[in-house]
Design a protein around this motif. Structure first.
Motif, PDB file in Angstrom:
ATOM      1  N   PHE A  38       0.831  -1.202   0.000  1.00  0.00           N
ATOM      2  CA  PHE A  38       0.000   0.000   0.000  1.00  0.00           C
ATOM      3  C   PHE A  38       0.866   1.253   0.000  1.00  0.00           C
ATOM      4  CE2 PHE A  38      -2.177   3.315   2.494  1.00  0.00           C
ATOM      5  CZ  PHE A  38      -3.288   3.513   1.704  1.00  0.00           C
ATOM      6  N   LEU A  39       1.837   1.296   0.896  1.00  0.00           N
ATOM      7  CA  LEU A  39       2.726   2.458   0.978  1.00  0.00           C
ATOM      8  C   LEU A  39       3.580   2.597  -0.279  1.00  0.00           C
ATOM      9  CD1 LEU A  39       3.827   2.209   4.722  1.00  0.00           C
ATOM     10  CD2 LEU A  39       2.149   3.783   3.708  1.00  0.00           C
ATOM     11  N   GLY A  40       3.983   1.467  -0.862  1.00  0.00           N
ATOM     12  CA  GLY A  40       4.764   1.498  -2.099  1.00  0.00           C
ATOM     13  C   GLY A  40       3.973   2.076  -3.256  1.00  0.00           C
ATOM     14  N   VAL A  41       2.701   1.682  -3.375  1.00  0.00           N
ATOM     15  CA  VAL A  41       1.851   2.219  -4.448  1.00  0.00           C
ATOM     16  C   VAL A  41       1.659   3.722  -4.250  1.00  0.00           C
ATOM     17  CG1 VAL A  41      -0.472   2.194  -5.444  1.00  0.00           C
ATOM     18  CG2 VAL A  41       0.690   0.042  -4.938  1.00  0.00           C
ATOM     19  N   ILE A  42       1.410   4.141  -3.019  1.00  0.00           N
ATOM     20  CA  ILE A  42       1.243   5.568  -2.735  1.00  0.00           C
ATOM     21  C   ILE A  42       2.537   6.318  -3.067  1.00  0.00           C
ATOM     22  CG2 ILE A  42       0.827   7.277  -0.920  1.00  0.00           C
ATOM     23  CD1 ILE A  42      -1.673   5.655  -1.782  1.00  0.00           C
ATOM     24  N   ALA A  43       3.690   5.760  -2.694  1.00  0.00           N
ATOM     25  CA  ALA A  43       4.976   6.405  -2.987  1.00  0.00           C
ATOM     26  C   ALA A  43       5.189   6.538  -4.497  1.00  0.00           C
ATOM     27  CB  ALA A  43       6.118   5.625  -2.353  1.00  0.00           C
ATOM     28  N   LEU A  44       4.822   5.510  -5.263  1.00  0.00           N
ATOM     29  CA  LEU A  44       4.959   5.591  -6.722  1.00  0.00           C
ATOM     30  C   LEU A  44       4.070   6.676  -7.310  1.00  0.00           C
ATOM     31  CD1 LEU A  44       5.158   1.826  -7.754  1.00  0.00           C
ATOM     32  CD2 LEU A  44       6.967   3.546  -7.935  1.00  0.00           C
ATOM     33  N   VAL A  45       2.857   6.804  -6.804  1.00  0.00           N
ATOM     34  CA  VAL A  45       1.945   7.833  -7.288  1.00  0.00           C
ATOM     35  C   VAL A  45       2.484   9.222  -6.967  1.00  0.00           C
ATOM     36  CG1 VAL A  45      -0.359   8.825  -6.979  1.00  0.00           C
ATOM     37  CG2 VAL A  45      -0.083   6.376  -7.246  1.00  0.00           C
ATOM     38  N   VAL A  46       2.990   9.394  -5.743  1.00  0.00           N
ATOM     39  CA  VAL A  46       3.562  10.685  -5.350  1.00  0.00           C
ATOM     40  C   VAL A  46       4.781  11.005  -6.212  1.00  0.00           C
ATOM     41  CG1 VAL A  46       4.755  11.901  -3.471  1.00  0.00           C
ATOM     42  CG2 VAL A  46       2.635  10.643  -3.011  1.00  0.00           C
ATOM     43  N   LEU A  47       5.617  10.006  -6.454  1.00  0.00           N
ATOM     44  CA  LEU A  47       6.793  10.207  -7.303  1.00  0.00           C
ATOM     45  C   LEU A  47       6.392  10.590  -8.725  1.00  0.00           C
ATOM     46  CD1 LEU A  47       9.884  10.065  -7.592  1.00  0.00           C
ATOM     47  CD2 LEU A  47       9.612   7.656  -8.196  1.00  0.00           C
ATOM     48  N   ALA A  48       5.415   9.905  -9.280  1.00  0.00           N
ATOM     49  CA  ALA A  48       4.942  10.230 -10.636  1.00  0.00           C
ATOM     50  C   ALA A  48       4.379  11.642 -10.693  1.00  0.00           C
ATOM     51  CB  ALA A  48       3.896   9.216 -11.088  1.00  0.00           C
ATOM     52  N   ALA A  49       3.625  12.046  -9.676  1.00  0.00           N
ATOM     53  CA  ALA A  49       3.064  13.400  -9.634  1.00  0.00           C
ATOM     54  C   ALA A  49       4.172  14.441  -9.515  1.00  0.00           C
ATOM     55  CB  ALA A  49       2.085  13.524  -8.472  1.00  0.00           C
ATOM     56  N   LEU A  50       5.190  14.128  -8.721  1.00  0.00           N
ATOM     57  CA  LEU A  50       6.313  15.053  -8.557  1.00  0.00           C
ATOM     58  C   LEU A  50       7.077  15.215  -9.869  1.00  0.00           C
ATOM     59  CD1 LEU A  50       8.022  16.816  -6.669  1.00  0.00           C
ATOM     60  CD2 LEU A  50       9.351  14.766  -6.125  1.00  0.00           C
ATOM     61  N   VAL A  51       7.348  14.110 -10.551  1.00  0.00           N
ATOM     62  CA  VAL A  51       8.043  14.171 -11.842  1.00  0.00           C
ATOM     63  C   VAL A  51       7.219  14.980 -12.836  1.00  0.00           C
ATOM     64  CG1 VAL A  51       8.760  12.769 -13.834  1.00  0.00           C
ATOM     65  CG2 VAL A  51       9.390  12.071 -11.515  1.00  0.00           C
ATOM     66  N   ARG A  52       5.932  14.746 -12.872  1.00  0.00           N
ATOM     67  CA  ARG A  52       5.052  15.491 -13.784  1.00  0.00           C
ATOM     68  C   ARG A  52       5.065  16.974 -13.460  1.00  0.00           C
ATOM     69  NH1 ARG A  52      -0.935  16.117 -13.710  1.00  0.00           N
ATOM     70  NH2 ARG A  52      -1.448  16.875 -15.766  1.00  0.00           N
ATOM     71  N   HIS A  53       5.004  17.307 -12.174  1.00  0.00           N
ATOM     72  CA  HIS A  53       5.025  18.706 -11.742  1.00  0.00           C
ATOM     73  C   HIS A  53       6.335  19.376 -12.152  1.00  0.00           C
ATOM     74  CE1 HIS A  53       4.594  22.277  -9.285  1.00  0.00           C
ATOM     75  NE2 HIS A  53       5.759  22.002  -8.743  1.00  0.00           N
ATOM     76  N   LEU A  54       7.448  18.703 -11.913  1.00  0.00           N
ATOM     77  CA  LEU A  54       8.748  19.268 -12.270  1.00  0.00           C
ATOM     78  C   LEU A  54       8.889  19.430 -13.787  1.00  0.00           C
ATOM     79  CD1 LEU A  54      11.045  17.397  -9.725  1.00  0.00           C
ATOM     80  CD2 LEU A  54      10.308  19.790  -9.653  1.00  0.00           C
ATOM     81  N   ARG A  55       8.389  18.465 -14.530  1.00  0.00           N
ATOM     82  CA  ARG A  55       8.436  18.550 -15.996  1.00  0.00           C
ATOM     83  C   ARG A  55       7.602  19.723 -16.498  1.00  0.00           C
ATOM     84  NH1 ARG A  55       6.613  13.284 -18.363  1.00  0.00           N
ATOM     85  NH2 ARG A  55       8.548  12.567 -17.437  1.00  0.00           N
ATOM     86  N   ASN A  56       6.404  19.894 -15.942  1.00  0.00           N
ATOM     87  CA  ASN A  56       5.544  21.015 -16.339  1.00  0.00           C
ATOM     88  C   ASN A  56       6.164  22.355 -15.966  1.00  0.00           C
ATOM     89  OD1 ASN A  56       3.649  19.298 -17.437  1.00  0.00           O
ATOM     90  ND2 ASN A  56       2.309  19.354 -15.653  1.00  0.00           N
ATOM     91  N   ARG A  57       6.783  22.400 -14.795  1.00  0.00           N
ATOM     92  CA  ARG A  57       7.450  23.632 -14.363  1.00  0.00           C
ATOM     93  C   ARG A  57       8.606  23.980 -15.280  1.00  0.00           C
ATOM     94  NH1 ARG A  57       9.431  24.090  -8.336  1.00  0.00           N
ATOM     95  NH2 ARG A  57      11.517  24.324  -9.162  1.00  0.00           N
ATOM     96  N   HIS A  58       9.359  22.947 -15.678  1.00  0.00           N
ATOM     97  CA  HIS A  58      10.492  23.160 -16.582  1.00  0.00           C
ATOM     98  C   HIS A  58       9.996  23.670 -17.942  1.00  0.00           C
ATOM     99  CE1 HIS A  58      14.430  22.582 -18.335  1.00  0.00           C
ATOM    100  NE2 HIS A  58      13.891  21.854 -19.306  1.00  0.00           N
ATOM    101  N   LYS A  59       8.904  23.094 -18.452  1.00  0.00           N
ATOM    102  CA  LYS A  59       8.337  23.548 -19.727  1.00  0.00           C
ATOM    103  C   LYS A  59       7.870  24.997 -19.620  1.00  0.00           C
ATOM    104  CE  LYS A  59       6.601  19.176 -21.523  1.00  0.00           C
ATOM    105  NZ  LYS A  59       5.386  18.409 -21.828  1.00  0.00           N
ATOM    106  N   ALA A  60       7.231  25.351 -18.484  1.00  0.00           N
ATOM    107  CA  ALA A  60       6.735  26.715 -18.290  1.00  0.00           C
ATOM    108  C   ALA A  60       7.891  27.719 -18.232  1.00  0.00           C
ATOM    109  CB  ALA A  60       5.900  26.785 -17.021  1.00  0.00           C
ATOM    110  N   GLN A  61       9.005  27.319 -17.651  1.00  0.00           N
ATOM    111  CA  GLN A  61      10.170  28.220 -17.572  1.00  0.00           C
ATOM    112  C   GLN A  61      10.809  28.422 -18.935  1.00  0.00           C
ATOM    113  OE1 GLN A  61      12.606  26.378 -14.588  1.00  0.00           O
ATOM    114  NE2 GLN A  61      11.508  27.343 -12.899  1.00  0.00           N
ATOM    115  N   GLN A  62      10.695  27.440 -19.812  1.00  0.00           N
ATOM    116  CA  GLN A  62      11.283  27.568 -21.148  1.00  0.00           C
ATOM    117  C   GLN A  62      10.462  28.506 -22.023  1.00  0.00           C
ATOM    118  OE1 GLN A  62      11.653  23.520 -22.505  1.00  0.00           O
ATOM    119  NE2 GLN A  62      13.786  23.402 -21.827  1.00  0.00           N
ATOM    120  N   HIS A  63       9.169  28.657 -21.724  1.00  0.00           N
ATOM    121  CA  HIS A  63       8.308  29.522 -22.559  1.00  0.00           C
ATOM    122  C   HIS A  63       8.342  30.870 -22.012  1.00  0.00           C
ATOM    123  CE1 HIS A  63       7.386  25.914 -24.445  1.00  0.00           C
ATOM    124  NE2 HIS A  63       6.060  25.911 -24.417  1.00  0.00           N
TER     125      HIS A  63
END
Length: 193
Positions: free
Chosen positions: A168-193
């Motif tokens: 259960f904790l592993g699945v939650i950690a994977l979801v949080v990690l995926a959300a964090l990666v997505r957030h960082l990727r979106n932030r990086h794209k926004a900074q490039q524009h």
């Protein structure tokens, strides 16, 4: 304290409510965990699918009507989601029926998609019918994926009862990690524009 937590009792007592509420919002993680709980016998597979479908339908209907009556005012304020909004707008113009069905399967579109579709002027009855079909297929696929994941884990680990909390904790950690990666990727794209 965590070792004394009776996860099975919590799942049995509140599992269907968690699935319903989780599917009102996003849902995939909840559905996978619900499928794993069904595999372990803590929840019943048909009931997990039923509650997930109901939550998915209701959540998307609420978002559709929000978009229908407030989309013109709300959508421009969702600057963080502009790329998703534009993508759904393009889909709804080219493939109106398919977009209603598919939007719940597109990552990051589940919450914004129904609002955009509601604002597009699509007939409410058409959305409702396709929403019911899409929610049922979505629930069956993700709950089944969780069920099969439970089967695979049991094959490799044996009895899963001692591993429930770490899984259960592993699945939650994977979801949080995926959300964090997505957030960082979106932030990086926004900074490039």
């Amino acid at each position: 304290m965590l070792e004394h937590l009776d996860l099975n009792a919590l799942i049995a007592a509140y599992g269907y409510w968690v699935i319903f509420i989780g599917c009102l919002l996003e849902g995939e993680t909840v559905l996978i965990l619900g499928g794993m709980a069904a595999h372990q016998g803590s929840l019943q597979w048909p009931q997990v699918i039923g509650w997930a479908t109901l939550g998915g339908i209701l959540g998307d209907q609420l978002l559709f009507w929000t978009g229908r009556y407030g989309g013109a005012r709300l959508l421009p304020k969702l600057k963080r989601h502009q790329a998703a909004i534009e993508r759904v707008q393009g889909l709804i113009q080219r493939y109106p029926s398919t977009s209603v069905f598919a939007v719940r399967f597109l990552y990051g579109m589940r919450l914004v998609g129904p609002m955009v579709i509601g604002a597009s002027g699509l007939a409410p009855w058409r959305f409702a019918l396709l929403n019911v079909l899409g929610a049922a297929v979505w629930a069956i696929l993700f709950v089944s994926a969780g069920y099969w994941a439970g089967e695979a884990l049991q094959h490799f680990l044996g009895d899963l009862k001692p591993y429930r909390l770490p899984i259960f904790l592993g699945v939650i950690a994977l979801v949080v990690l995926a959300a964090l990666v997505r957030h960082l990727r979106n932030r990086h794209k926004a900074q490039q524009h």
